[in-house]
Design a protein around this motif. Sequence first.
Motif, PDB file in Angstrom:
ATOM      1  N   ALA A 298      19.194  -6.805  26.496  1.00 18.29           N
ATOM      2  CA  ALA A 298      19.724  -6.235  25.253  1.00 18.29           C
ATOM      3  C   ALA A 298      20.756  -5.153  25.533  1.00 18.29           C
ATOM      4  O   ALA A 298      21.773  -5.050  24.844  1.00 18.29           O
ATOM      5  CB  ALA A 298      18.584  -5.689  24.402  1.00 18.29           C
TER       6      ALA A 298
ATOM      7  N   TYR B 149      24.006  -6.668  26.529  1.00 20.34           N
ATOM      8  CA  TYR B 149      24.609  -7.300  25.359  1.00 20.34           C
ATOM      9  C   TYR B 149      25.254  -6.269  24.428  1.00 20.34           C
ATOM     10  O   TYR B 149      26.384  -6.451  23.961  1.00 20.34           O
ATOM     11  CB  TYR B 149      23.542  -8.113  24.627  1.00 20.34           C
TER      12      TYR B 149
ATOM     13  N   LYS C 163      24.905 -13.132  26.055  1.00 19.87           N
ATOM     14  CA  LYS C 163      24.730 -13.224  24.603  1.00 19.87           C
ATOM     15  C   LYS C 163      23.941 -14.480  24.241  1.00 19.87           C
ATOM     16  O   LYS C 163      23.054 -14.447  23.380  1.00 19.87           O
ATOM     17  CB  LYS C 163      26.091 -13.248  23.915  1.00 19.87           C
TER      18      LYS C 163
ATOM     19  N   ASN D   2      13.675  -7.821  28.890  1.00 23.32           N
ATOM     20  CA  ASN D   2      14.264  -8.002  27.555  1.00 23.32           C
ATOM     21  C   ASN D   2      15.133  -6.818  27.170  1.00 23.32           C
ATOM     22  O   ASN D   2      16.220  -6.980  26.606  1.00 23.32           O
ATOM     23  CB  ASN D   2      13.165  -8.205  26.514  1.00 23.32           C
TER      24      ASN D   2
ATOM     25  N   ALA E  61      20.350 -13.842  25.020  1.00 24.76           N
ATOM     26  CA  ALA E  61      19.767 -12.929  24.032  1.00 24.76           C
ATOM     27  C   ALA E  61      19.404 -13.678  22.752  1.00 24.76           C
ATOM     28  O   ALA E  61      18.352 -13.434  22.147  1.00 24.76           O
ATOM     29  CB  ALA E  61      20.737 -11.786  23.731  1.00 24.76           C
TER      30      ALA E  61
ATOM     31  N   LEU F 249      16.300 -11.776  20.920  1.00 22.90           N
ATOM     32  CA  LEU F 249      16.260 -10.333  21.128  1.00 22.90           C
ATOM     33  C   LEU F 249      17.030  -9.651  20.001  1.00 22.90           C
ATOM     34  O   LEU F 249      18.111 -10.085  19.621  1.00 22.90           O
ATOM     35  CB  LEU F 249      16.890  -9.968  22.474  1.00 22.90           C
TER      36      LEU F 249
END
Length: 380
Positions: free
Chosen positions: A84, A87, A255, A80, A258, A263
């Motif tokens: 992130a 992103y 994206k 995760n 996410a 997230l």
Amino acid sequence: MIDSTLITKPQYIAHSMDKLSDIISKMKENKMWTVPVINDRKLLGLISYKDLLSRRVSLETKAINVMNPSVTVQIDEDINRLIAKFYTTKARVIPVVNEKKEFIGFVTRESLLSYLLKADEIPENKTAREYMTSPATTIDENDSIARARWVMIRDNISRLPATKEYRLTGIISARDIVDALYSVSGRKRESIMKDEERVMAMPVKEIMKYPVITANGKEPLPDVVEKLLKFRISGMPVMEGDRLSGVISGLDIIKAVAEKMQLSIPIEAKIPQELKSNLDFKANIDDILERYLSKIERLTEVINFKVSFKEEMRSSVGNKKLYTAMVRVTTKIGDYVAKDTDWEPIVALKNAVEKIEERILRKLRKIEESNKKGIKAEEA
């Protein structure tokens, strides 16, 4: 812990005193977008085509003088956090290091997308149309390479669809331009300068790639990912019939993942209700925060990014209000606070964040100078 299947070993690693001419040659040979610069197993920085696009340096320049700092991930971080980071930083690759800061390998956008595809994490009910960047920034095939380079730097993008009479005819990338720029020969500086001017004046169609791999607007995201991986490309134009409607990249897919995983990015914004109700203001704020978070995350890891606004006074003319924007950023290399006051809250925010960015850059320059002295002492 990061799955070992996500980590790739670069085919070529540069060292601090390697010449740029040798590095670019190896990048071409191994079809690498980014090269790590290593000294004594420690990661010093990265050299990428995107960086080389924005500034012209001598082929004799040493790696340590042209590399840029890079965000990294620890080998024990979870998936995760990795998603992130891709992103928020918009990185093409993220180096993986161990607890001693020694370089282990890269996680690339491609390896991450392949992993997410196999894990069925790419949203099947979402389409290219929903996540593409639209309208697409394009370049006429008869425009100069110099203009294509300028547009890429201005918009922070690495590829441009080329058109003729509004029809897609090719695509040009940062790699195409850098390869053309640095392929010039000649020992005399005057000869190199003339060759460079000639390359920059050439039309885009001279070096663009065609035919172009494209996606359809209604194509499901998993199909888009499979196409990106199959053709080893980072992004492609999205078509609606004969019309170019947008561009989608691997980053757009990340994206979507996410959002699916819910997230969160490390931004906290306290915005007065009267500003929050202004949809244009909210969109501008989101754009600025995301853009500057990305820029700062490329310099150092951001732990927290807090923004608040305070109304200072009202103007007796036009009922305007004076706002102070306060920005506090906590990073791995320290805490930074800045504020700015303006009648336009967007301007105040932008100025405050730019102050923090400059302070972080100053700190990193000091760290880099210290590292360079140590490396040069070792070389001696």
